[in-house]
Design an enzyme around this catalytic site. Structure first.
Site, PDB file in Angstrom:
ATOM      1  N   TYR A 197       0.850  -1.202   0.000  1.00 43.92           N
ATOM      2  CA  TYR A 197       0.000   0.000   0.000  1.00 43.92           C
ATOM      3  C   TYR A 197       0.874   1.236   0.000  1.00 43.92           C
ATOM      4  CZ  TYR A 197      -4.993  -0.598   0.003  1.00 43.92           C
ATOM      5  OH  TYR A 197      -6.274  -0.788  -0.410  1.00 43.92           O
ATOM      6  N   GLU A 220      -0.619   4.809  -0.428  1.00 44.13           N
ATOM      7  CA  GLU A 220      -1.407   6.041  -0.657  1.00 44.13           C
ATOM      8  C   GLU A 220      -0.564   7.254  -0.313  1.00 44.13           C
ATOM      9  OE1 GLU A 220      -5.153   5.736   1.376  1.00 44.13           O
ATOM     10  OE2 GLU A 220      -5.613   3.880   0.310  1.00 44.13           O
ATOM     11  N   ASP A 264      -6.997  14.714 -23.844  1.00 44.22           N
ATOM     12  CA  ASP A 264      -6.929  13.277 -23.569  1.00 44.22           C
ATOM     13  C   ASP A 264      -6.208  12.641 -24.765  1.00 44.22           C
ATOM     14  OD1 ASP A 264      -7.380  10.579 -23.374  1.00 44.22           O
ATOM     15  OD2 ASP A 264      -9.476  10.758 -22.775  1.00 44.22           O
ATOM     16  N   THR A 285      -3.730   7.005 -21.317  1.00 45.30           N
ATOM     17  CA  THR A 285      -3.488   5.661 -20.830  1.00 45.30           C
ATOM     18  C   THR A 285      -2.063   5.309 -21.238  1.00 45.30           C
ATOM     19  OG1 THR A 285      -4.438   4.800 -22.869  1.00 45.30           O
ATOM     20  CG2 THR A 285      -5.867   4.813 -20.939  1.00 45.30           C
ATOM     21  N   LYS A 330      -1.969   1.817 -24.840  1.00 39.94           N
ATOM     22  CA  LYS A 330      -2.432   1.810 -26.237  1.00 39.94           C
ATOM     23  C   LYS A 330      -1.197   1.980 -27.147  1.00 39.94           C
ATOM     24  CE  LYS A 330      -7.136   3.351 -25.191  1.00 39.94           C
ATOM     25  NZ  LYS A 330      -7.241   3.986 -23.868  1.00 39.94           N
ATOM     26  N   ARG A 352      -1.292  -1.742 -18.632  1.00 36.69           N
ATOM     27  CA  ARG A 352      -2.635  -1.157 -18.556  1.00 36.69           C
ATOM     28  C   ARG A 352      -2.676  -0.143 -17.424  1.00 36.69           C
ATOM     29  NH1 ARG A 352      -7.067  -2.261 -20.987  1.00 36.69           N
ATOM     30  NH2 ARG A 352      -5.837  -3.714 -22.199  1.00 36.69           N
TER      31      ARG A 352
HETATM   32  N1  DSN Z   1     -11.849   1.620 -24.438  1.00 36.48           N
HETATM   33  C1  DSN Z   1     -10.917   2.539 -25.022  1.00 36.48           C
HETATM   34  C2  DSN Z   1     -10.981   2.462 -26.508  1.00 36.48           C
HETATM   35  O1  DSN Z   1     -11.179   1.390 -27.012  1.00 36.48           O
HETATM   36  O2  DSN Z   1     -10.817   3.472 -27.187  1.00 36.48           O
HETATM   37  C3  DSN Z   1     -11.141   3.897 -24.554  1.00 36.48           C
HETATM   38  O3  DSN Z   1     -11.570   3.887 -23.249  1.00 36.48           O
END
Ligand code: DSN
Length: 478
Positions: free
Chosen positions: A64, A66, A241, A270, A273, A279
Site C-alpha cells: 500500500y 497512498e 486526452d 493511458t 495503447k 494497462r
Molecule cells: N476503451 C478505449 C478504446 O477502445 O478506445 C477507450 O476507453
C-alpha cells in the site's frame, strides 16, 4: 533479454500458477495462442514487451502506498518511492512535461483526477467564501452538500461520442456528463473533419470552464495550438486526452501544433495503447495544477498499483529509445496503407482517410451494421470493434462503423504490404456477409450470414501473415 530466459520465466511462472489453479494457467496459455493466431486491429490495444509484462508480476503488488513520493500514509514505501519517481521522471523527459502523475489506474481515472484538479484549482464558490476555506480540499461535509450542486453547474465542452470523442468527455451516461453541465462539439457534416471555427463559436456561446480535446475514434490529427487559442479566448482550461495517440506524441510523429503537451494545461493518457506499456493511466500537468493533481489519491483513486507504476517506468524507458520513433512512424505509415487498401477497393472511410493510427470504416455501404460486421470479422479471425460514425443512424450499440487501428500489428512487424492484404481480407469478409432478418421477418441489426468457406479462406491467408511476423518470437512455453 534472450529468448530462452523469457521462455523459461513464463514456463516456470505458469507451472507455479497451475499448481494452485490450473484453469487460470490454461486460460493464460490459451490467451497467448488466441492473440498469436488472430489479426488484432483494435485501435486501443497493443502488445507490451516481455520486460513490461514481467514487471507487473511482482511483490510490489502487495504494497500500500497512498500519498505521494516521500509523503505516504503507510510505512515502508521507500522502494515504491523509487519506482514512482522513476516513472514520473521518464514521463517528464519523454513528453517534455513540467509535471507527471503516474498513479491513475486507467484513462477514466486519469480524466477524473484532471477534472477534480481543475475544479480544485479554478472554482471559487460561495461555499468556499462562506467558510473561508482556501480550496475544495479543505471543505467540511456540510460544505460538500452545497458544493456538489455548484460543481454540477460547471461547464465542460468536449467532442461528441459519435464524432470520435470519449465517454469521459462529457457524454451523459458518464460521470463527466453528470458532474458538469456539458455541451459537445462535433465534426463538419460534409468532410467529417474538426471545424475549429465551429468549436470556437460554441465555446464563445457556452463559455466552458473546461475545453476537452482528444478522441478515441477520430482518424485525424488535431491542432492543439488552435484549441488552446479557443480555450484562452473564453478563459477555459484546455485538457487533452491523448490516450489513443500518446505513442505518436512520444515517438515525435505529432510535433509542434499537433503535440498537446506544450499547449494544454493538463494532458491525460493511458499507457497501454499506442504507448505500448502496461494497462494504466497518467496525467501530465503544467506546474499550476501539480499540487491538485497530486491529490488524485485518495480524492478519486484507490491506493496506487505500485507493480504497474514499475511497469510504466520500464515502458517509458523503452519509449525513450530511438527505436520507438521508428515504431511510431510505422504505426502512422501503416494506417495510411490500410486506408489506401480500403479506398482502392471502393470502401468508404469516415473523413476519406487517416493521418493518425486508426481508420473508421463505414460498413453501411456493405449493407451491414457495425455489430454484424464486427461479428462476421471475428468469425474469420479478425478482431475489431464496432464504433459509431458521425450522425450514426444505428446508435452506439449497433453502430454503422468498424474502428481499426495499426499499433498492435505494427508491433508484430507488419508493414505496407501486410496492411494492404489486411484491407483485402476485411473487404472479402464484409462483401460476403449478408444482414439477417428478425423472427418477424424484418431487417435485423445483429444477425448475419457469412458465406460458406470465407472464414476458412481468410483465416488461412491471415495465418500466412501472422506466421511471417510471430508474436513474442522465441517465446516457447514448455
Ligand atoms: N476503451 C478505449 C478504446 O477502445 O478506445 C477507450 O476507453
Amino acid at each position: 533479454m534472450t529468448d530462452s530466459l523469457i521462455s523459461s520465466a513464463y514456463t516456470q511462472a505458469l507451472e507455479v500458477i497451475g499448481s494452485v489453479e490450473p484453469r487460470i494457467a490454461d486460460a493464460t496459455r490459451q490467451e497467448l495462442a488466441d492473440q498469436r493466431g488472430s489479426l488484432k486491429l483494435i485501435a486501443s490495444e497493443n502488445y507490451a514487451s516481455p520486460a513490461v509484462l514481467l514487471t507487473m508480476g511482482t511483490w510490489f503488488s502487495d504494497k500500500y502506498a497512498e500519498g505521494t513520493v516521500g509523503h505516504r500514509f503507510y510505512a515502508g514505501c521507500q522502494n515504491v518511492d523509487t519506482v514512482e519517481s522513476l516513472a514520473a521522471e521518464h514521463a517528464r523527459e519523454l513528453f517534455g512535461a513540467p509535471y507527471a502523475y503516474v498513479q491513475p489506474h486507467s484513462g477514466i481515472d486519469a480524466n477524473l483526477v484532471a477534472f477534480w484538479s481543475i475544479l480544485a484549482n479554478k472554482v471559487e464558490t460561495p461555499a468556499l467564501e462562506k467558510h473561508q476555506a482556501k480550496n475544495v480540499n479543505e471543505l467540511s461535509e456540510a460544505d460538500w452538500e452545497e458544493l456538489r450542486h455548484e460543481l454540477g453547474n460547471q461547464r465542460l465542452l468536449g467532442m461528441s461520442l459519435d464524432a470520435g470523442g470519449h465517454l469521459t468527455h462529457g457524454f451523459r451516461p458518464n460521470i463527466s456528463g453528470k458532474m458538469f453541465h456539458q455541451q459537445q462539439y462535433g465534426t463538419d457534416p460534409e468532410t467529417g473533419l474538426l471545424d475549429y471555427d465551429a468549436v470556437a463559436a460554441k465555446a464563445r456561446e457556452f463559455r466552458p470552464l473546461v475545453l476537452v480535446a482528444g478522441y478515441s475514434a477520430y482518424p485525424r490529427r488535431v491542432n492543439f495550438a488552435k484549441m488552446r487559442e479557443i480555450a484562452d479566448e473564453v478563459g477555459a482550461v484546455l485538457m487533452v486526452d491523448m490516450a489513443h495517440f500518446a505513442g505518436l506524441v512520444a515517438g515525435k510523429v505529432f510535433t509542434g501544433d499537433e503535440d498537446p503537451v506544450p499547449h494544454a494545461h493538463l494532458v491525460t493518457t493511458t499507457t497501454h495503447k499506442s504507448l505500448r506499456g502496461p494497462r494504466g493511466g497518467m496525467v501530465l500537468a503544467q506546474e499550476e495544477f501539480a499540487a491538485d493533481v497530486d491529490r488524485g489519491c485518495p480524492m478519486v483513486l484507490g491506493g496506487p498499483l505500485s507493480h504497474v507504476m514499475a511497469a510504466k517506468a520500464v515502458a517509458l524507458a523503452e519509449a525513450r529509445h530511438s527505436s520507438f520513433r521508428a515504431y511510431a512512424q510505422q504505426i502512422a505509415d501503416n494506417a495510411q496503407s490500410l486506408a489506401a487498401g480500403f479506398l482502392e477497393r471502393d470502401a468508404r472511410l469516415v473523413t476519406g482517410g487517416t493521418d493518425n493510427h486508426l481508420v473508421l470504416l463505414d460498413v453501411s455501404t456493405f449493407g451491414l451494421t457495425g455489430r454484424q460486421a464486427e461479428s462476421a470479422l471475428l468469425d474469420a479471425g479478425v478482431v475489431t470493434n464496432r464504433n459509431s460514425i458521425p450522425a450514426d443512424p444505428n446508435g452506439a450499440w449497433y453502430t454503422s462503423g468498424i474502428r481499426l487501428g495499426t499499433p498492435a500489428l505494427t508491433t508484430r512487424g507488419f508493414g505496407h504490404d501486410e496492411f494492404d492484404k489486411v484491407a483485402e481480407l476485411i473487404v472479402d469478409v464484409l462483401s460476403n456477409t449478408e444482414a439477417g432478418t428478425t423472427k418477424a421477418g424484418g431487417p435485423s441489426k445483429a444477425s448475419y450470414t457469412l458465406a460458406d468457406g470465407v472464414a476458412d479462406r481468410v483465416k488461412a491467408q491471415s495465418a500466412e501473415l501472422l506466421d511471417k511476423h510471430p508474436l513474442y518470437p522465441g517465446l516457447v512455453l514448455g
